[in-house]
Design an enzyme around this catalytic site. Sequence first.
Site, PDB file in Angstrom:
ATOM      1  CG  HIS A 114      -2.036   1.002   1.137  1.00 39.22           C
ATOM      2  ND1 HIS A 114      -2.150   2.070   2.011  1.00 39.22           N
ATOM      3  CD2 HIS A 114      -3.084   1.119   0.277  1.00 39.22           C
ATOM      4  CE1 HIS A 114      -3.200   2.793   1.699  1.00 39.22           C
ATOM      5  NE2 HIS A 114      -3.798   2.232   0.656  1.00 39.22           N
ATOM      6  CE  LYS A 116      -0.994   4.655  -2.031  1.00 43.74           C
ATOM      7  NZ  LYS A 116      -1.750   4.268  -0.820  1.00 43.74           N
ATOM      8  CG  ASP A 121      19.550  10.094 -10.470  1.00 37.66           C
ATOM      9  OD1 ASP A 121      19.481   8.989 -11.043  1.00 37.66           O
ATOM     10  OD2 ASP A 121      19.494  11.179 -11.073  1.00 37.66           O
ATOM     11  CG  HIS A 316      -6.796   8.360  -0.858  1.00 42.34           C
ATOM     12  ND1 HIS A 316      -5.466   8.152  -1.159  1.00 42.34           N
ATOM     13  CD2 HIS A 316      -7.371   7.130  -0.836  1.00 42.34           C
ATOM     14  CE1 HIS A 316      -5.243   6.858  -1.317  1.00 42.34           C
ATOM     15  NE2 HIS A 316      -6.384   6.215  -1.129  1.00 42.34           N
ATOM     16  CE  LYS A 318      -3.890   6.607   2.590  1.00 41.50           C
ATOM     17  NZ  LYS A 318      -4.783   7.203   1.608  1.00 41.50           N
ATOM     18  CG  ASP A 323       1.279  19.979  20.957  1.00 34.59           C
ATOM     19  OD1 ASP A 323       0.062  20.272  20.991  1.00 34.59           O
ATOM     20  OD2 ASP A 323       1.852  19.346  21.859  1.00 34.59           O
TER      21      ASP A 323
END
Length: 407
Positions: A114, A116, A121, A316, A318, A323
Amino acid sequence: MRLSHLRPAHQIRLLQGGQEFFAALIAAVDGAVHDVRMETYIFCFDASGQPVAAALERAARRGIRVSLVMDGVGTSEVPAEWAQRLTQAGVQWRIFSPMGLLGLLNPGHWRRLHRKLCVVDGQVAFCGGINVLDDFEDPNHGVLPAPRFDFAVQITGPLVEEVHDAMDQLWWRFQAVRQVRRRDFKGVWKAVRAAVQAARQPDAPLASPAPGYTSHNARAALLLRDNLRNRRSIERAYSKAIGEARNEIIIANAYFMPGGRLRRALRMAARRGVKVQLLLQGRYEYFMQYHAARPVYGALLAAGVEIHEYAPSFLHAKVAVIDGHWATVGSSNLDPLSFLLAREANIVVDDTVFASALRERLVLAMREAGQQMNIATFEGRSLSQRGLDWLAYGLMRLALLVTGNRY
């Protein structure tokens, strides 16, 4: 996670949505000198995905080593035309855990890729929650009324090496499994030696940072979740940051069904006077994720936690800001599928400039696109709605028992 574990000297650019992310990603790939590595859950060869695929193709044709890993559920099938183009160009592409005859009926296939990630380089890395998928299109829901709400980061600095190594390990696994399946054990060691030698190639000159970086000397850490050594690394980082919060917690999460530890941490934070705000999915996407989340709302609302549901399009994201200085951006939802079954990657940043930039976007989304839920609304749900919620919650718990996980 202790702040001492965060490494200094990072330049981190916040990217919101596919338009910003794909432009930055393509520019980095087009500037590659010797190596491009990419992993994604969904790679859709649509209006947004094709330019990304074309950039990988261009890089491979000019002699750059390009590797691409796509998940076997998120990316069910690569179109024949693009499979041929990528292969002929020299792109090394693989499908992670392709579906067998039983598909997802086999619990062994529930563990997914899951995360990404992309490294160019060994100098520039990308991490976040954005799939290679058009912001206004959804494979299951058609055209969306507004773009998905999601984030990624572009990073330069010492952390890039860690991202590179994590992707190397997964690629070595692919090469080894491929050779073992052919019963060519000499080929296993040959593949490993080749990967080690490639990893030791001299790095390309460090590219100048792209304009728009929101932080130029941030401390950051890479958090990985896998099925072996790092099963709870992301959950522990959230729990520690929430437990140490003194003023404000803002979390935006697509699929929200936190375990007991996180729920208690959020309730305790609210009760000691911390302002806790959750920006959650308000638009129906999948039965399990939508309905299984609702049963946990009641205790949070009673403790004083604010819940805002985002409805203009699919949320979508996350991400979190705590603080005004601790922030995280990545692929991990706060649900058992992410915490227990999927390979995930999050970046944690300790930097007031970066955290402020992310916080502004979350506050704006809550104010202009969020619908705040109160206890009266929650308790006023119909009997049918409550039944669906508890059915989904029960099925989720049953699935975890089948896979031998406790949550």
